[in-house]
Design an enzyme around this catalytic site. Structure first.
Site, PDB file in Angstrom:
ATOM      1  N   ASP A  75       0.932  -1.268  -0.038  1.00 15.90           N
ATOM      2  CA  ASP A  75      -0.074  -0.023   0.001  1.00 15.90           C
ATOM      3  C   ASP A  75       0.891   1.308   0.041  1.00 15.90           C
ATOM      4  OD1 ASP A  75       0.753  -0.826   2.643  1.00 15.90           O
ATOM      5  OD2 ASP A  75      -0.764   0.660   3.506  1.00 15.90           O
ATOM      6  N   GLU A 133      -0.690  -1.976   5.208  1.00 15.97           N
ATOM      7  CA  GLU A 133       0.166  -2.036   6.469  1.00 15.97           C
ATOM      8  C   GLU A 133      -0.025  -0.732   7.000  1.00 15.97           C
ATOM      9  OE1 GLU A 133       3.337  -0.848   8.948  1.00 15.97           O
ATOM     10  OE2 GLU A 133       3.160   0.255   7.003  1.00 15.97           O
ATOM     11  N   GLU A 134      -0.303   0.303   6.488  1.00 13.29           N
ATOM     12  CA  GLU A 134      -0.265   1.866   6.973  1.00 13.29           C
ATOM     13  C   GLU A 134      -1.621   2.241   7.898  1.00 13.29           C
ATOM     14  OE1 GLU A 134       2.421   3.501   6.652  1.00 13.29           O
ATOM     15  OE2 GLU A 134       3.714   3.150   5.096  1.00 13.29           O
ATOM     16  N   HIS A 358       7.918   8.835   4.459  1.00 11.21           N
ATOM     17  CA  HIS A 358       6.632   9.338   4.581  1.00 11.21           C
ATOM     18  C   HIS A 358       6.711  10.921   4.328  1.00 11.21           C
ATOM     19  CE1 HIS A 358       4.131   6.260   7.231  1.00 11.21           C
ATOM     20  NE2 HIS A 358       4.996   5.748   6.458  1.00 11.21           N
TER      21      HIS A 358
HETATM   22 NI    NI Z   1       6.649   1.169   5.796  1.00 14.25          NI
END
Ligand code: NI
Length: 387
Positions: A75, A133-134, A358
């Site tokens: 993702d 995962e996020e 990020h």
């Molecule tokens: Ni990651």
């Protein structure tokens, strides 16, 4: 040909996969196009992939009583990309800013290498392309519910890291990431006129005392030898300068490395919330949400990654990294089977691969991709030989 040579020769293909994924990112639980792409690519390798966990994909290579699963998260993040690569995101406001495009390309590379060795494998290797995962509750749980670890004895995964130069590998034996929890405290006071405090119950005073008292959890209630974080991230209350607000809301996060610490912080939060609010005649409720548990690497499986890395041309060094206070849902697999989640360096100044994860300009050094393929493939084969 050795796995290492084959992986090096795959470089161009790995870059093509990674750039396609980078250009077409999808956020957690929405990885529909990514899923289709993965099914197509895996089928073109002569494999029989299947859908799992809504938007995930899994595929088995080889068979036998032993099983090893390798995971890549697929993702992206709700971030507007700010770089100018020809392969930058075409999806507005969505970006692969954590390197999951790299993880996915690496696992496709592993598929290609292991597919050509299917008949010689001493067991089954299951590749897990995991969504979300996020985003809590995370995709790992869904895959496990759908049986992704049935017949599996060990798990393996990696995360690229722009903190570590390309050619370095590292992992922690024991807790590598934190238990990452969140909480909300709702304080119910009694609103009134700012000039008449004696006729109201001020939730801002209660919230302020709580904010300070919560700081004493780490300093007074926890063993100083084990790291704990408690952060109040938001404090909202009130609408005007001359009004005593009727209610206040605090939110925050708790990071711990052990089950005992996690329990202790939660217990202290409950006590402080109940008693400080009661002392003021207010009513407060704590909503505590357990997030991802701590990624905990087993000793033997981690030492195998280290041995494989030491033999691999292109890997310069092993780094004994420090545990991260971040969360990661790979931990759910490790609750079922032992295994390792290691970090692979992808930092390279010349390729602008210097931004933190990020960040809207995050990118990775594609030279790390074949290294990831070799490390995962070789380690998984070693795991299959364990009793
Ligand atoms: Ni990651």
């Amino acid at each position: 040909m050795s796995i290492h040579h084959e992986a090096s020769e795959l470089s161009t293909q790995l870059t093509t996969w990674r750039r396609h994924l980078h250009a077409h990112p999808e956020v957690s639980f929405q990885e529909f196009e990514t899923q289709k792409y993965l099914l197509d690519q895996l089928e073109s390798l002569g494999l029989k992939p299947y859908r799992i966990g809504q938007t995930g994909v899994a595929v088995d290579i080889g068979e036998g009583s032993k099983g090893v699963a390798i995971r890549a998260d697929i993702d992206a993040l709700p971030i507007q990309e700010e770089s100018n690569w020809p392969f930058r995101s075409v999806n507005d406001g969505v970006m692969h800013a954590c390197g999951h495009d790299g993880h996915t390309a690496i696992l496709l590379g592993v598929a290609k290498i292991l597919a050509s060795r299917q008949d010689q494998l001493p067991g089954r290797i299951r590749l897990m392309f995991q969504p979300a995962e996020e985003k809590i509750p995370g995709g790992a749980k869904l895959l496990i519910q759908d049986g992704v670890l049935d017949g599996i004895d060990r798990v393996l995964g990696l995360h690229l890291s722009s903190d570590m130069p390309t050619g370095t590998v590292g992992a922690v034996v024991g807790a590598q990431t934190a238990n990452a929890d969140s909480f909300t405290i709702d304080i119910e006071g009694q609103g009134g006129h700012g000039s008449q405090p004696h006729l109201s119950i001020d939730p801002i005073i209660v919230g302020s005392e709580l904010t300070l008292a919560i700081q004493s959890i780490v300093s007074r209630s926890m063993n100083p030898r084990s790291p704990v974080v408690v952060t109040i991230g938001t404090f909202h209350s009130g609408a005007n300068f001359n009004i005593i607000a009727p209610r206040a809301r605090l939110t925050g996060t708790v990071r711990t490395f052990s089950v005992e610490d996690r329990r202790q912080v939660r217990r202290r939060l409950e006590e402080l919330v109940a008693h400080i609010s009661a002392a003021h005649g207010a009513h407060a409720v704590l909503d505590y949400v357990e997030g991802y548990p701590s990624v905990t690497n087993s000793e033997r499986e981690t030492s195998i990654v280290r041995e494989v890395a030491a033999r691999l041309p292109g890997i310069q060094s092993w780094m004994d990294i420090e545990p991260l206070m971040a969360g990661e849902d790979f931990s759910y697999y490790q609750e079922v089977c032992p295994g390792t989640f290691f970090m692979l360096g992808c930092r390279n100044e010349e390729q602008e691969a210097i931004w933190p994860h990020h960040h809207p300009r995050f990118t990775l050094d594609e030279n790390a991709l074949p290294l990831g393929v070799s490390l995962l493939s070789e380690t998984a084969l070693q795991y299959l030989l364990l009793p």
